[in-house]
Write an enzyme that holds these catalytic residues in place. Structure first.
Site, PDB file in Angstrom:
ATOM      1  N   SER A  24      56.088  80.949  -5.630  1.00  0.00           N
ATOM      2  CA  SER A  24      55.621  80.915  -7.015  1.00  0.00           C
ATOM      3  C   SER A  24      54.405  80.017  -7.193  1.00  0.00           C
ATOM      4  CB  SER A  24      56.767  80.472  -7.924  1.00  0.00           C
ATOM      5  OG  SER A  24      57.300  79.242  -7.459  1.00  0.00           O
ATOM      6  N   VAL A  26      49.935  80.015  -6.858  1.00  0.00           N
ATOM      7  CA  VAL A  26      48.912  80.875  -7.459  1.00  0.00           C
ATOM      8  C   VAL A  26      49.012  82.308  -6.939  1.00  0.00           C
ATOM      9  CG1 VAL A  26      47.144  80.227  -5.728  1.00  0.00           C
ATOM     10  CG2 VAL A  26      46.439  81.054  -7.970  1.00  0.00           C
ATOM     11  N   LYS A  47      61.717  78.735  -3.596  1.00  0.00           N
ATOM     12  CA  LYS A  47      62.621  77.818  -2.892  1.00  0.00           C
ATOM     13  C   LYS A  47      63.079  76.641  -3.743  1.00  0.00           C
ATOM     14  CE  LYS A  47      61.034  75.837   1.067  1.00  0.00           C
ATOM     15  NZ  LYS A  47      60.803  75.787   2.520  1.00  0.00           N
ATOM     16  N   THR A  55      50.059  74.658  -4.958  1.00  0.00           N
ATOM     17  CA  THR A  55      49.139  74.976  -6.059  1.00  0.00           C
ATOM     18  C   THR A  55      49.068  73.842  -7.065  1.00  0.00           C
ATOM     19  OG1 THR A  55      49.499  77.340  -5.783  1.00  0.00           O
ATOM     20  CG2 THR A  55      48.716  76.626  -7.944  1.00  0.00           C
ATOM     21  N   TRP A  57      49.314  70.821  -6.709  1.00  0.00           N
ATOM     22  CA  TRP A  57      48.661  69.608  -6.227  1.00  0.00           C
ATOM     23  C   TRP A  57      47.148  69.758  -6.096  1.00  0.00           C
ATOM     24  CZ3 TRP A  57      51.473  65.316  -6.156  1.00  0.00           C
ATOM     25  CH2 TRP A  57      52.859  65.475  -6.153  1.00  0.00           C
ATOM     26  N   ALA A  58      46.643  70.978  -6.204  1.00  0.00           N
ATOM     27  CA  ALA A  58      45.204  71.178  -5.987  1.00  0.00           C
ATOM     28  C   ALA A  58      44.411  70.327  -6.971  1.00  0.00           C
ATOM     29  CB  ALA A  58      44.847  72.649  -6.131  1.00  0.00           C
ATOM     30  N   GLN A  59      43.382  69.682  -6.464  1.00  0.00           N
ATOM     31  CA  GLN A  59      42.626  68.756  -7.307  1.00  0.00           C
ATOM     32  C   GLN A  59      41.255  69.303  -7.643  1.00  0.00           C
ATOM     33  OE1 GLN A  59      42.414  65.152  -5.026  1.00  0.00           O
ATOM     34  NE2 GLN A  59      44.463  64.488  -5.602  1.00  0.00           N
ATOM     35  N   GLU A 127      31.342  70.723  -3.870  1.00  0.00           N
ATOM     36  CA  GLU A 127      32.238  70.159  -2.860  1.00  0.00           C
ATOM     37  C   GLU A 127      31.610  70.395  -1.491  1.00  0.00           C
ATOM     38  OE1 GLU A 127      36.702  69.930  -4.381  1.00  0.00           O
ATOM     39  OE2 GLU A 127      36.183  71.908  -3.679  1.00  0.00           O
ATOM     40  N   HIS A 247      42.410  67.426   6.222  1.00  0.00           N
ATOM     41  CA  HIS A 247      41.535  66.924   5.159  1.00  0.00           C
ATOM     42  C   HIS A 247      41.040  65.553   5.577  1.00  0.00           C
ATOM     43  CE1 HIS A 247      39.861  65.773   1.355  1.00  0.00           C
ATOM     44  NE2 HIS A 247      40.069  67.003   0.904  1.00  0.00           N
ATOM     45  N   ARG A 296      34.410  70.212   6.080  1.00  0.00           N
ATOM     46  CA  ARG A 296      35.526  69.289   6.331  1.00  0.00           C
ATOM     47  C   ARG A 296      35.737  68.940   7.792  1.00  0.00           C
ATOM     48  NH1 ARG A 296      39.851  71.351   1.883  1.00  0.00           N
ATOM     49  NH2 ARG A 296      38.601  70.469   0.226  1.00  0.00           N
ATOM     50  N   HIS A 357      46.164  69.649   6.158  1.00  0.00           N
ATOM     51  CA  HIS A 357      45.907  70.023   4.763  1.00  0.00           C
ATOM     52  C   HIS A 357      46.049  71.513   4.511  1.00  0.00           C
ATOM     53  CE1 HIS A 357      44.272  69.665   0.787  1.00  0.00           C
ATOM     54  NE2 HIS A 357      43.184  70.343   1.063  1.00  0.00           N
ATOM     55  N   ARG A 392      38.434  76.711   6.515  1.00  0.00           N
ATOM     56  CA  ARG A 392      38.298  77.133   5.127  1.00  0.00           C
ATOM     57  C   ARG A 392      37.238  76.310   4.391  1.00  0.00           C
ATOM     58  NH1 ARG A 392      41.519  74.950   0.148  1.00  0.00           N
ATOM     59  NH2 ARG A 392      41.363  73.121   1.473  1.00  0.00           N
TER      60      ARG A 392
HETATM   61  C1  LIG Z   1      46.830  68.119  -2.313  1.00  0.00           C
HETATM   62  C2  LIG Z   1      46.178  69.465  -2.232  1.00  0.00           C
HETATM   63  C3  LIG Z   1      44.953  69.691  -2.847  1.00  0.00           C
HETATM   64  C4  LIG Z   1      44.342  70.945  -2.785  1.00  0.00           C
HETATM   65  N1  LIG Z   1      43.179  71.152  -3.463  1.00  0.00           N
HETATM   66  C5  LIG Z   1      42.659  72.411  -3.507  1.00  0.00           C
HETATM   67  C6  LIG Z   1      41.531  72.713  -4.309  1.00  0.00           C
HETATM   68  O1  LIG Z   1      41.001  71.867  -5.010  1.00  0.00           O
HETATM   69  N2  LIG Z   1      41.070  73.987  -4.299  1.00  0.00           N
HETATM   70  C7  LIG Z   1      41.631  74.981  -3.552  1.00  0.00           C
HETATM   71  O2  LIG Z   1      41.161  76.126  -3.584  1.00  0.00           O
HETATM   72  N3  LIG Z   1      42.709  74.703  -2.788  1.00  0.00           N
HETATM   73  C8  LIG Z   1      43.238  73.465  -2.759  1.00  0.00           C
HETATM   74  N4  LIG Z   1      44.335  73.212  -1.995  1.00  0.00           N
HETATM   75  C9  LIG Z   1      44.957  74.315  -1.272  1.00  0.00           C
HETATM   76  C10 LIG Z   1      45.677  75.199  -2.271  1.00  0.00           C
HETATM   77  O3  LIG Z   1      46.313  74.385  -3.233  1.00  0.00           O
HETATM   78  C11 LIG Z   1      46.713  76.054  -1.574  1.00  0.00           C
HETATM   79  O4  LIG Z   1      46.170  76.693  -0.457  1.00  0.00           O
HETATM   80  C12 LIG Z   1      47.204  77.121  -2.545  1.00  0.00           C
HETATM   81  O5  LIG Z   1      47.665  76.505  -3.730  1.00  0.00           O
HETATM   82  C13 LIG Z   1      48.312  77.916  -1.897  1.00  0.00           C
HETATM   83  O6  LIG Z   1      48.843  78.747  -2.883  1.00  0.00           O
HETATM   84  P1  LIG Z   1      50.016  79.711  -2.488  1.00  0.00           P
HETATM   85  O7  LIG Z   1      50.401  80.432  -3.719  1.00  0.00           O
HETATM   86  O8  LIG Z   1      49.644  80.496  -1.299  1.00  0.00           O
HETATM   87  O9  LIG Z   1      51.198  78.737  -2.002  1.00  0.00           O
HETATM   88  P2  LIG Z   1      51.931  77.516  -2.738  1.00  0.00           P
HETATM   89  O10 LIG Z   1      51.272  77.123  -3.984  1.00  0.00           O
HETATM   90  O11 LIG Z   1      52.142  76.474  -1.700  1.00  0.00           O
HETATM   91  O12 LIG Z   1      53.323  78.146  -3.116  1.00  0.00           O
HETATM   92  C14 LIG Z   1      54.233  78.521  -2.103  1.00  0.00           C
HETATM   93  C15 LIG Z   1      55.511  78.913  -2.786  1.00  0.00           C
HETATM   94  O13 LIG Z   1      56.413  79.491  -1.851  1.00  0.00           O
HETATM   95  C16 LIG Z   1      57.709  78.922  -2.027  1.00  0.00           C
HETATM   96  N5  LIG Z   1      58.435  79.078  -0.768  1.00  0.00           N
HETATM   97  C17 LIG Z   1      58.124  78.584   0.455  1.00  0.00           C
HETATM   98  N6  LIG Z   1      59.044  78.987   1.359  1.00  0.00           N
HETATM   99  C18 LIG Z   1      59.951  79.748   0.692  1.00  0.00           C
HETATM  100  C19 LIG Z   1      61.137  80.422   1.070  1.00  0.00           C
HETATM  101  N7  LIG Z   1      61.613  80.422   2.317  1.00  0.00           N
HETATM  102  N8  LIG Z   1      61.828  81.084   0.120  1.00  0.00           N
HETATM  103  C20 LIG Z   1      61.403  81.102  -1.188  1.00  0.00           C
HETATM  104  N9  LIG Z   1      60.280  80.474  -1.600  1.00  0.00           N
HETATM  105  C21 LIG Z   1      59.559  79.806  -0.657  1.00  0.00           C
HETATM  106  C22 LIG Z   1      57.416  77.491  -2.443  1.00  0.00           C
HETATM  107  O14 LIG Z   1      58.524  76.882  -3.032  1.00  0.00           O
HETATM  108  C23 LIG Z   1      56.257  77.742  -3.404  1.00  0.00           C
HETATM  109  O15 LIG Z   1      56.723  78.175  -4.664  1.00  0.00           O
HETATM  110  C24 LIG Z   1      44.961  71.971  -2.056  1.00  0.00           C
HETATM  111  C25 LIG Z   1      46.182  71.747  -1.422  1.00  0.00           C
HETATM  112  C26 LIG Z   1      46.791  70.519  -1.516  1.00  0.00           C
HETATM  113  C27 LIG Z   1      48.114  70.307  -0.842  1.00  0.00           C
END
Ligand SMILES: Cc1cc2nc3c(=O)[nH]c(=O)nc-3n(C[C@H](O)[C@H](O)[C@H](O)COP(=O)(O)OP(=O)(O)OC[C@H]3O[C@@H](n4cnc5c(N)ncnc54)[C@H](O)[C@@H]3O)c2cc1C
Length: 564
Positions: A24, A26, A47, A55, A57-59, A127, A247, A296, A357, A392
């Site tokens: 859940s 982005v 989960k 997502t 935590w993205a800054q 950036e 990072h 990076r 990261h 990336r």
């Molecule tokens: C501190 C930080 C700062 C960042 N800053 C930026 C930024 O400024 N710009 C940018 O573009 N990117 C940034 N990133 C990277 C970006 O945030 C992530 O790559 C992106 O949010 C990933 O999105 P996602 O939807 O793929 O996964 P996530 O947002 O990580 O969501 C994964 C989901 O899957 C669920 N899940 C995992 N395993 C299971 C399972 N077995 N069963 C059910 N659910 C499960 C989790 O609970 C979660 O809901 C940053 C990352 C971090 C950690």
């Protein structure tokens, strides 16, 4: 198709959907919203709580060519440079061309980004690796929190079914190998407790990254690589796993710090902060034309080199010249995180060090997010669409989640696919689970042997240590000794073990330095031998089988179901 599964009780309940979205962040929520808008019955399984992924935590923000004079072509150029020669150009072209409208649709879904007080235009910052100001941000440095808030609210308003605190275990397939849903374990005392199934002809993995495979990471505790492990067990191909982005500027909390560590966003450097050593010397000057704003991998390597030269485990980021007002207005989250850890960036340089990261690789997909298993899609950080190559570009990952979620939803909604037959319930697994403590052992092994600096020797050491952790559990089972019971901690440790072994196998195979993969024993980029991808599948006995593609091309998957 492998018959390896996580050891778990048989499903005791089942529900039906047209599409099940796993995760859940982005990627997952955007896919769910677009599928539901097209009339599909969607179930989102996640989960922990809905907003518990990376997502939130993205800054820094989201990159898109929205500014005056900026173009997708310039965004493409910057992305290809950061990707160090192994991006899929077609995938990048889609990302940067469809990106601006995807961001506009996110705004239409309710996300509020920072705008200029004078004319109401969206504010854009720079950036690392970007030659233009093209990063939209929210709440100063709280972009992810706003994106997550807006998407969660939109999902609730749309009435999409969500199942929280539910760990997805494995893919269900029918007798012909077509996707038929997932098995999952729901933690709670509701109607659906324990292991069950969501039956659906389409499954979208949106499980995020795998930062928890290392000791120090910016990723939250849920980022245990479950989606990559599930896909491997289901017979899918994964690619580019060796490219883990570290990072460069993560708040250094002392030598014993473990797990998720606070990030000091690239945007702080974008606004003019300097990297300095303990003597106050700016060591990025002269290393790259963009100095502190170099890609990076260049910055992470420069910091690591400087740390080695000085025999220390951190450097400093100096942004005292921002002043108290700018710190509070532009970077309130980072300011609060620093102060909570006893550092005041207004009056002192911030201690920083690199930490795991972002996973540039993942489950290999085509341009519609389809994996090599019919009916199984992957989106966001868990996927390898080819847009990131060997590294990336900052703020391209939220954008990738948005753009490819829309492409997946389009494919799910328009593709005629026969309803899958009844799921074939797998035989109970004979593979043991790893005990909870193995998580920390794996993290230490990976940080020591497969972190920022790698060599044949360090990777062989890591492979041997991971094998020992794995075989210990197998031998315990063979001797009929007490083995780990199925539960969240043991499933996660077992998934971490699998992705760690695959990552190390790929990193050992790639005998060159490229992007964020840095081999001390092969310090040069070698295009003649290595301008290609490493694709990994699981052999029937569960060991990783690594093969190289003939070129950098990342051709769309062509199976009968997949041919467009
Ligand atoms: C501190 C930080 C700062 C960042 N800053 C930026 C930024 O400024 N710009 C940018 O573009 N990117 C940034 N990133 C990277 C970006 O945030 C992530 O790559 C992106 O949010 C990933 O999105 P996602 O939807 O793929 O996964 P996530 O947002 O990580 O969501 C994964 C989901 O899957 C669920 N899940 C995992 N395993 C299971 C399972 N077995 N069963 C059910 N659910 C499960 C989790 O609970 C979660 O809901 C940053 C990352 C971090 C950690």
């Amino acid at each position: 198709m492998s018959d390896i599964r996580l050891l778990a009780p048989a499903p005791g309940w089942a529900i039906d959907a047209d599409v099940v979205v796993v995760g859940s962040g982005v990627a997952g929520l955007t896919t769910a919203l677009r599928c539901a808008a097209g009339g599909a019955r969607v179930t989102v399984v996640t989960k922990a709580r809905l907003d518990d992924g990376s997502t939130r935590w993205a800054q820094g923000g989201i990159a898109a060519a929205l500014g005056d004079g900026d173009t997708p072509a310039q965004h493409l150029d910057d992305t290809l440079v950061a990707g160090a020669g192994v991006c899929d150009e077609g995938a990048v072209r889609l990302l940067v061309t469809e990106g601006p409208d995807a961001v506009r649709r996110l705004i239409a879904s309710g996300a509020r980004f920072d705008t200029s007080e004078s004319d109401g235009e969206i504010l854009l910052t720079r950036e690392g690796g970007h030659h233009r100001s093209r990063i939209v941000h929210a709440g100063g440095d709280a972009t992810g929190a706003e994106v997550s808030r807006a998407l969660v609210e939109a999902v609730r308003t749309a009435g999409i079914e969500t199942v929280e605190n539910a760990l997805v275990l494995d893919l269900l397939t029918d007798a012909d190998g077509r996707t038929a849903g997932v098995t999952l374990h729901v933690m709670g005392e509701g109607r659906r407790d324990g292991v069950g199934a969501v039956r659906a002809p389409a499954v979208v993995l949106a499980t995020g990254g795998m930062g928890q495979v290392f000791s120090a990471t910016t990723n939250p505790a849920v980022s245990t690589g479950d989606g990559v492990a599930l896909a491997l067990r289901a017979g899918a191909e994964v690619s580019d796993l060796e490219f883990v982005q570290f990072h460069p500027t993560v708040l250094w909390l002392g030598p014993q710090a473990e797990g998720q560590q606070p990030l000091v966003s690239e945007a702080v450097r974008g606004e003019g902060a300097h990297l300095v050593d303990a003597d106050g010397v700016r060591f990025m000057l002269g290393q790259h034309e963009l100095a502190e704003l170099a890609p990076r991998d260049i910055v992470a390597k420069a910091i690591t080199r400087r740390m080695q030269e000085h025999g220390t485990d951190h450097m400093y980021l100096d942004a005292r010249h921002f002043g108290a007002e700018m710190w509070a207005r532009r970077f309130p989250t980072i300011l609060a995180a620093c102060r909570a850890n006893g550092i005041d960036p207004v009056t002192e340089p911030i201690p920083v060090a690199p930490a795991a990261h972002y996973a540039s690789g993942g489950v290999r997909t085509d341009l519609r997010g389809r994996t090599t298993v019919p009916g199984l899609y992957a989106c966001g950080e868990v996927a390898c669409t080819g847009v990131h190559g060997a590294n990336r570009l900052a703020s391209n990952s939220l954008l990738e989640g948005l753009v490819f979620a829309e492409r997946i939803a389009d494919d799910v909604l328009t593709r005629e696919r026969p309803a899958p037959g009844a799921p074939v319930l797998p035989e109970p697994s004979r593979a043991p689970l790893l005990e909870h403590g193995a998580r920390y052992e794996i993290q230490r092994v990976m940080t020591a042997g497969a972190g920022v600096l790698r060599s044949a020797e360090s990777l062989a050491g890591a492979a041997a240590a991971l094998e020992r952790v794995h075989t210990r559990a197998v031998e315990d089972l063979a001797r009929d000794e007490k083995t780990a019971e199925p539960c969240v901690e043991t499933w996660e440790a077992t998934n971490l073990s699998l992705v760690a072994r695959v990552l190390v196998a790929a990193a050992a195979r790639r005998e060159e330095t490229r992007g964020c993969h840095w081999r001390e024993d092969h310090p040069e980029r070698d295009d003649a031998a290595w301008a290609r991808h490493l694709v990994v599948t699981l052999a029937p006995d569960g060991t990783p089988a690594v093969r190289t593609t003939p070129s950098t091309d990342f051709p769309p998957v062509e199976t009968p179901e997949h041919s467009a």
